[in-house]
Design a protein around this motif. Sequence first.
Motif, PDB file in Angstrom:
ATOM      1  N   ASP A  99      63.835  58.922  46.887  1.00  0.00           N
ATOM      2  CA  ASP A  99      64.268  60.143  47.566  1.00  0.00           C
ATOM      3  C   ASP A  99      65.392  60.876  46.841  1.00  0.00           C
ATOM      4  N   CYS A 100      66.383  60.147  46.328  1.00  0.00           N
ATOM      5  CA  CYS A 100      67.504  60.820  45.669  1.00  0.00           C
ATOM      6  C   CYS A 100      68.228  59.855  44.738  1.00  0.00           C
ATOM      7  N   LEU A 135      68.685  51.354  46.605  1.00  0.00           N
ATOM      8  CA  LEU A 135      69.016  50.965  47.964  1.00  0.00           C
ATOM      9  C   LEU A 135      68.098  51.680  48.941  1.00  0.00           C
ATOM     10  N   THR A 136      67.618  50.939  49.931  1.00  0.00           N
ATOM     11  CA  THR A 136      66.946  51.541  51.074  1.00  0.00           C
ATOM     12  C   THR A 136      67.966  51.573  52.199  1.00  0.00           C
ATOM     13  N   VAL A 137      68.241  52.768  52.697  1.00  0.00           N
ATOM     14  CA  VAL A 137      69.278  52.928  53.722  1.00  0.00           C
ATOM     15  C   VAL A 137      68.716  53.721  54.903  1.00  0.00           C
ATOM     16  N   THR A 138      69.360  53.559  56.040  1.00  0.00           N
ATOM     17  CA  THR A 138      68.993  54.365  57.206  1.00  0.00           C
ATOM     18  C   THR A 138      69.525  55.789  57.027  1.00  0.00           C
ATOM     19  N   GLY A 139      69.010  56.695  57.816  1.00  0.00           N
ATOM     20  CA  GLY A 139      69.514  58.060  57.784  1.00  0.00           C
ATOM     21  C   GLY A 139      70.987  58.122  58.125  1.00  0.00           C
ATOM     22  N   THR A 140      71.425  57.256  59.037  1.00  0.00           N
ATOM     23  CA  THR A 140      72.843  57.221  59.408  1.00  0.00           C
ATOM     24  C   THR A 140      73.707  56.820  58.224  1.00  0.00           C
ATOM     25  N   MET A 141      73.278  55.798  57.480  1.00  0.00           N
ATOM     26  CA  MET A 141      74.034  55.364  56.309  1.00  0.00           C
ATOM     27  C   MET A 141      73.973  56.424  55.209  1.00  0.00           C
ATOM     28  N   MET A 142      72.835  57.103  55.097  1.00  0.00           N
ATOM     29  CA  MET A 142      72.701  58.168  54.116  1.00  0.00           C
ATOM     30  C   MET A 142      73.693  59.284  54.420  1.00  0.00           C
ATOM     31  N   GLN A 143      73.834  59.637  55.688  1.00  0.00           N
ATOM     32  CA  GLN A 143      74.799  60.653  56.083  1.00  0.00           C
ATOM     33  C   GLN A 143      76.217  60.189  55.763  1.00  0.00           C
ATOM     34  N   GLN A 144      76.494  58.911  55.981  1.00  0.00           N
ATOM     35  CA  GLN A 144      77.819  58.360  55.679  1.00  0.00           C
ATOM     36  C   GLN A 144      78.095  58.415  54.183  1.00  0.00           C
ATOM     37  N   LEU A 145      77.087  58.114  53.383  1.00  0.00           N
ATOM     38  CA  LEU A 145      77.226  58.203  51.925  1.00  0.00           C
ATOM     39  C   LEU A 145      77.566  59.623  51.486  1.00  0.00           C
ATOM     40  N   LEU A 146      76.824  60.576  52.007  1.00  0.00           N
ATOM     41  CA  LEU A 146      77.040  61.971  51.639  1.00  0.00           C
ATOM     42  C   LEU A 146      78.422  62.443  52.066  1.00  0.00           C
ATOM     43  N   GLN A 181      66.999  62.221  58.980  1.00  0.00           N
ATOM     44  CA  GLN A 181      66.904  61.790  60.368  1.00  0.00           C
ATOM     45  C   GLN A 181      67.589  60.428  60.509  1.00  0.00           C
ATOM     46  N   PRO A 182      68.435  60.234  61.521  1.00  0.00           N
ATOM     47  CA  PRO A 182      69.228  59.009  61.659  1.00  0.00           C
ATOM     48  C   PRO A 182      68.426  57.719  61.616  1.00  0.00           C
ATOM     49  N   ASN A 183      67.254  57.694  62.218  1.00  0.00           N
ATOM     50  CA  ASN A 183      66.501  56.446  62.354  1.00  0.00           C
ATOM     51  C   ASN A 183      65.427  56.246  61.295  1.00  0.00           C
ATOM     52  N   GLU A 184      65.303  57.181  60.352  1.00  0.00           N
ATOM     53  CA  GLU A 184      64.366  56.992  59.254  1.00  0.00           C
ATOM     54  C   GLU A 184      65.081  56.304  58.090  1.00  0.00           C
ATOM     55  N   THR A 185      64.313  55.810  57.118  1.00  0.00           N
ATOM     56  CA  THR A 185      64.913  55.164  55.956  1.00  0.00           C
ATOM     57  C   THR A 185      64.665  55.991  54.699  1.00  0.00           C
ATOM     58  N   ALA A 201      83.266  52.540  48.929  1.00  0.00           N
ATOM     59  CA  ALA A 201      81.997  52.678  49.647  1.00  0.00           C
ATOM     60  C   ALA A 201      81.520  51.324  50.165  1.00  0.00           C
ATOM     61  N   GLY A 202      82.422  50.591  50.815  1.00  0.00           N
ATOM     62  CA  GLY A 202      82.078  49.267  51.319  1.00  0.00           C
ATOM     63  C   GLY A 202      80.957  49.267  52.328  1.00  0.00           C
ATOM     64  N   PHE A 203      80.743  50.381  52.983  1.00  0.00           N
ATOM     65  CA  PHE A 203      79.674  50.479  53.986  1.00  0.00           C
ATOM     66  C   PHE A 203      78.289  50.319  53.376  1.00  0.00           C
ATOM     67  N   LEU A 204      78.171  50.410  52.035  1.00  0.00           N
ATOM     68  CA  LEU A 204      76.871  50.274  51.378  1.00  0.00           C
ATOM     69  C   LEU A 204      76.497  48.822  51.086  1.00  0.00           C
ATOM     70  N   LYS A 205      77.389  47.894  51.395  1.00  0.00           N
ATOM     71  CA  LYS A 205      77.123  46.496  51.077  1.00  0.00           C
ATOM     72  C   LYS A 205      76.025  45.887  51.944  1.00  0.00           C
ATOM     73  N   ASN A 206      75.682  46.544  53.032  1.00  0.00           N
ATOM     74  CA  ASN A 206      74.650  46.002  53.929  1.00  0.00           C
ATOM     75  C   ASN A 206      73.540  47.018  54.161  1.00  0.00           C
ATOM     76  N   PRO A 207      72.790  47.352  53.111  1.00  0.00           N
ATOM     77  CA  PRO A 207      71.690  48.313  53.275  1.00  0.00           C
ATOM     78  C   PRO A 207      70.490  47.636  53.926  1.00  0.00           C
ATOM     79  N   VAL A 208      69.485  48.415  54.220  1.00  0.00           N
ATOM     80  CA  VAL A 208      68.234  47.846  54.710  1.00  0.00           C
ATOM     81  C   VAL A 208      67.644  46.937  53.639  1.00  0.00           C
ATOM     82  N   LYS A 209      67.731  47.389  52.383  1.00  0.00           N
ATOM     83  CA  LYS A 209      67.220  46.594  51.269  1.00  0.00           C
ATOM     84  C   LYS A 209      67.899  47.044  49.976  1.00  0.00           C
TER      85      LYS A 209
END
Length: 246
Positions: A99-100, A135-146, A181-185, A201-209
């Motif tokens: 995706d990006c 990284l595979t992340v949720t939309g919520t984590m993606m928003q946090q990254l941005l 979207q928050p609930n998409e990956t 960016a410690g919040f990225l340590k626990n991605p979906v994958k």
Amino acid sequence: MKKYFLLIALAGLSACNTGYHLTNRTANRIGVDSVTAPADSGVANFLKPYRQGLDKTMNEVLTRSTGRIEKGQPEGPLNDLLTDALLQQASQRYGKPIDCAHLNYGGIRNNLPEGNITTGSIFEVMPFDNQLVVLTVTGTMMQQLLNHFADGNKLVIGGLRAKIHEGKVQSVQFTNGRTLQPNETYTVAMSDYVAEGGDNAGFLKNPVKRENINYLIRDALIDYFRQQGKTGQPINPLSDGRISIE
């Protein structure tokens, strides 16, 4: 330019006898240059073929640019070029679309020159041996990254367009047509340094994958620019307006 070694003489100190203590210390500078330490011709001859091989590698012309390619805030031609390059190369290596792509602004250590872009130029831009990971992340984590990198205008991203208002990303449009979207990956190609929590960016340590694709970011860039060179068309350093401030 002289290099100096610091010689410290410690008097009255013994590691074996705890009854002693430091009473005095002195320091002298000893200059080391071509006079005091002349080059060893034997070593120089031994290293010569390695130096020649390194020079040949570093001086390989990968492609050309019609102008100097510089990074910038909130966006710059180099920001866009490098993340687009990573997105393309990561997708090829990964075997399916991503995706990006993201780069940390501080990790871009130099600009690219007008004219010939060599392997050495890429080493100057990206001198670190950082791995490219997906990284595979949720939309919520993606928003946090941005939001995390938008704060301070350090969002370097490829594969999407974003509008920033007061340090927060207000709208996102992926170039592949997806919406945030928050609930998409979503899949993000990025440096292992950031994926492991670098740049706070410690919040990225626990991605979906997390998937390691065994590809140095620097090698991905070299491969991309070499491919561009084979097209015969020079690079035109332009920003496309993917990051805007409202």
